[in-house]
Design a protein around this motif. Structure first.
Motif, mmCIF file in Angstrom:
data_model
loop_
_atom_site.group_PDB
_atom_site.id
_atom_site.type_symbol
_atom_site.label_atom_id
_atom_site.label_comp_id
_atom_site.label_asym_id
_atom_site.label_seq_id
_atom_site.Cartn_x
_atom_site.Cartn_y
_atom_site.Cartn_z
ATOM 1 N N ALA A 121 0.798 -1.206 0.118
ATOM 2 C CA ALA A 121 -0.093 0.010 0.007
ATOM 3 C C ALA A 121 0.873 1.264 -0.103
ATOM 4 C CB ALA A 121 -1.029 0.177 1.235
ATOM 5 N N GLU A 155 1.056 4.058 -2.754
ATOM 6 C CA GLU A 155 0.901 5.594 -2.809
ATOM 7 C C GLU A 155 2.029 6.197 -3.237
ATOM 8 O OE1 GLU A 155 -0.220 6.765 1.149
ATOM 9 O OE2 GLU A 155 0.291 8.710 0.748
ATOM 10 N N VAL A 181 0.186 7.793 -6.531
ATOM 11 C CA VAL A 181 -0.242 9.078 -6.272
ATOM 12 C C VAL A 181 0.769 10.033 -6.335
ATOM 13 C CG1 VAL A 181 -1.211 10.614 -4.374
ATOM 14 C CG2 VAL A 181 -1.830 8.089 -4.515
#
Ligand SMILES: Nc1ncnc2c1ncn2[C@@H]1O[C@H](COP(=O)(O)OP(=O)(O)O)[C@@H](O)[C@H]1O
Ligand SMILES: [Mg+2]
Lengths: 277, 251
Positions: B37, B41, B45
Motif C-alpha cells: 500500500a 501511494e 499518487v
C-alpha cells in the motif's frame, strides 16, 4: 547464565571456522581456522580491509564461503539454505559496523524486531515483548528514546540501540563489529562497559572486532560489577574469569592468536601495531 | 574485454535470480501488504501530477503538429484518431514509463541502496526476514498495479490535450473529435496499450531493486546505483516498446 547460554554450554563449541576461504575479486579470507568456546571473549584486531567484517558475516551465513567449513552452534552451516539458517541465526546477536538499524522503525520497534520476528523460539506474547524491549533499552540506558527514530539519535546512542537489539533475545553468542569506531574516547568506553556488562551478566560468548587495543584490554582485564555498577579490574574478582583471546588479521589471514600476555610479547611488526604500551 | 563480458553475464544472471525470487514470493507467505500500500501511494499518487502534465502536453503538441500535416491533405478531421492511436499504442505507455522510471526506479534504487550500505539488508537477513519478500516483491506488485492505471490517465489527459487544439484552433466540435477517435480503437490496441505498461512496470521496479540491492561503496555507491537504475530502466523501456510493437504489427 541465560537459558540460551546454558543450551550451548551443553552443545560445546559456539563457533568454529575450519580452513575457510572466501573471495570476491581477490581472496578476502584465506585458510581461516579458529574455535570459540561458550562464554569466551574473542577480540579481533586488524587493519581496515583485512577481512574482519567479512569473517563475521561468514559466521552467520550472510556470506557464503568458497571452501572450508563454518560450524555455528554445533550445526554445519556451510551449505545450509537461507530458510534453514534462520533458526541457527536466532542464537546470535549482531551489532553491525554500519549500525543496520531500520530507519523506518522507531527505536522501540527496532529492539522488538528480533523478538517478533524470530518465531523459532515460539511466539513471544505482546506484553512480554514490551517488557523485554524496555529492559533491553534500560540496559543501554536509553529507555527514554523508545518512540524516537534512529535518525534522531547521536552516533553513540545508535550504537547503544544496536547493542540493545543484538542482546534482547539473550543469545549465547553476540558479534560486535567495530562497536567503538568513530566515537569519542568517553563514549567508546561507555560502549565497551556495556559489552562487558552483557558478557558478565549473561555469560554469552562475544566476538569483538575493533582497531582500538584498549577495547580488548577492557574485555581482558575488567569485569562488570553488578553490585556497584561499572567495571572493576578482573584481578579484584578472580572468581569470574572468562577467557579473552586475541586474534590479529592481515589480508584475510589470521597472523596471531593467543591471550593478552602473548599478544604483548609478540615480536611481529604488524601485530605490534595493534598493541599500545 | 572478456572480463567485461563475464561481469555482464554474471550481472544478467543475478538479475534473473532476483526476478525469479521476487515473482515466486508473490505466491508465498508472509505478505507485506502494508508495504504494498505504501509503495502504491508513492508510485501512483506521487506520480500523478507529472503524468497528467506530460500527458496533456504530449496530446496537445501531437494534435498541433499533426493538424498541420493533415491540413495539406485536407484531412484535419483525422486528428482525433491519429492522436488516439499514437497515445494508446506508444506515447502513453512509453512516456508514463519513462516518468515513472525517472521518479521511482531512482527512488527505489536510492532507498534500497541506502539500506544496503547501512547494513539494514544484512540485519534483515540476520533477523530472519527475507529482504526480497519484504522489499522487492511489494515494489513489484505496487508498480504493476499502478503503472497501467497511470498510463490510462495519461492516455485520457492526452486526448483532452488534443481536443483543446482541435476545438480552439481547428474549430472542431466535441463529437467531430471524439467519435472517430473512439471508433478507430480495436481490441488489439487495448491489449497493446495495457500489456506495455505492465511489462514496463516489471522492468522498472526490478531494475530499481536490483541496482539498489547490489549497491556497494557507501554514499557514493548509492548515487551510482540511482543513476544506473534510471538509465538501464529507460533503455529497456525503449527496447521493449519496439519489440512489443513489432510483435503486434505482425499479428
Ligand atoms: N560485498 C563485497 N564485495 C566485494 N568486495 C568486498 C565485499 N565486502 C568486502 N569486500 C572486500 O573484502 C575486504 C575485506 O573487507 P572487510 O571485511 O569489510 O574489512 P574490515 O577488516 O575493515 O572489516 C576488503 O578488501 C573489501 O573491499
Ligand atoms: Mg569492517
Amino acid at each position: 547464565m541465560s537459558a540460551g547460554a546454558e543450551r550451548v554450554a551443553q552443545a560445546g563449541t559456539v563457533l568454529e571456522f575450519d580452513r575457510v576461504d572466501l573471495s570476491f575479486d581477490v581472496k578476502v579470507l584465506d585458510q581461516v581456522s579458529f574455535r570459540v568456546e561458550p562464554g569466551e571473549t574473542r577480540v579481533i584486531l586488524g587493519a581496515a580491509g583485512s577481512g574482519k567484517s567479512v569473517l563475521l558475516k561468514a559466521a552467520i551465513g550472510l556470506l557464503r564461503v568458497d571452501a572450508g567449513r563454518v560450524v555455528l552452534m554445533g550445526q554445519d552451516i556451510t551449505r545450509l539454505e537461507e530458510k534453514d539458517l534462520v533458526a541457527v541465526r536466532a542464537n546470535v546477536g549482531v551489532l553491525f559496523q554500519e549500525g543496520g538499524l531500520f530507519d523506518s522503525l522507531t527505536v522501540g520497534d527496532n529492539v522488538a524486531y528480533p523478538l517478533e520476528n524470530q518465531q523459532v523460539r515460539g511466539a513471544v506474547p505482546a506484553e512480554e515483548v514490551q517488557r523485554r524491549v524496555t529492559e533491553a533499552l534500560r540496559f543501554v540506558e536509553l529507555e527514554q528514546t523508545m518512540d524516537q527514530y534512529p535518525a534522531e539519535l547521536s552516533g553513540g546512542m545508535r550504537r547503544r540501540v544496536g547493542i540493545a537489539r543484538a542482546v534482547v533475545t539473550e543469545p549465547p553468542l553476540v558479534l560486535y563489529d567495530s562497536p567503538t569506531a568513530g566515537l569519542d574516547p568517553i563514549t567508546a568506553n561507555t560502549i565497551m562497559a556495556l559489552i562487558a556488562k552483557e558478557r558478565d551478566a549473561k555469560g554469552a560468548a562475544s566476538i569483538i572486532v575493533t582497531h582500538r587495543y584498549q577495547d580488548g584490554q577492557i574485555m581482558a582485564d575488567f569485569r562488570y560489577n553488578s553490585e556497584r555498577g561499572g567495571l572493576i579490574p578482573a584481578a579484584a574478582d578472580p572468581s569470574s574469569a572468562p577467557r579473552t583471546i586475541f586474534m590479529v588479521m592481515r589480508e584475510g589471514r589470521i597472523v596471531f592468536e593467543g591471550d593478552k600476555a602473548s599478544l604483548e610479547a609478540s615480536r611481529d611488526a604488524y601485530v605490534r601495531n595493534f598493541v599500545r604500551r | 574485454m572478456s572480463e567485461f563480458f563475464k561481469a555482464l553475464v554474471s550481472e544478467w544472471q543475478d538479475f534473473w535470480f532476483l526476478a525469479g525470487r521476487a515473482f515466486a514470493n508473490i505466491f508465498r507467505s508472509p505478505h507485506y501488504w502494508d508495504d504494498v500500500a505504501l509503495q502504491m501511494e508513492a508510485i501512483g499518487v506521487g506520480s500523478l501530477p507529472i503524468v497528467i502534465l506530460t500527458g496533456f502536453f504530449s496530446g496537445f503538441v501531437l494534435a498541433m503538429q499533426m493538424s498541420r500535416a493533415l491540413n495539406t491533405y485536407g484531412a484535419t478531421g483525422q486528428v482525433g484518431p491519429i492522436v488516439m492511436i499514437t497515445l494508446v499504442r506508444e506515447l502513453g505507455p512509453v512516456l508514463t514509463a519513462l516518468l515513472v522510471a525517472g521518479r521511482n526506479a531512482s527512488g527505489i534504487a536510492s532507498e534500497l541502496g541506502s539500506m544496503k550500505v547501512s547494513e539494514q539488508i544484512d540485519a534483515m537477513r540476520a533477523l530472519g526476514t527475507d529482504p526480497i519478500q519484504k522489499l522487492v516483491t511489494p515494489r513489484l506488485i505496487a508498480t504493476c498495479v499502478m503503472l497501467p492505471q497511470l498510463t490510462i490517465v495519461a492516455d485520457f489527459v492526452g486526448m483532452v490535450g488534443g481536443f483543446a487544439i482541435s476545438y480552439f484552433s481547428l474549430r472542431m466540435t466535441a463529437s467531430q473529435y471524439w467519435t472517430p477517435a473512439y471508433q478507430i480503437l480495436e481490441f488489439n490496441d487495448f491489449v497493446q496499450g495495457l500489456l506495455k505498461p505492465f511489462i514496463f512496470a516489471i522492468v522498472i521496479s526490478l531494475v530499481g531493486c536490483f541496482y539498489g540491492m547490489k549497491t556497494s561503496g557507501g554514499t557514493q555507491g548509492v548515487g551510482r546505483a540511482t543513476t544506473q537504475a534510471v538509465v538501464v530502466a529507460s533503455v529497456w523501456v525503449f527496447v521493449l516498446t519496439a519489440f512489443i510493437t513489432r510483435i503486434f504489427v505482425n499479428l
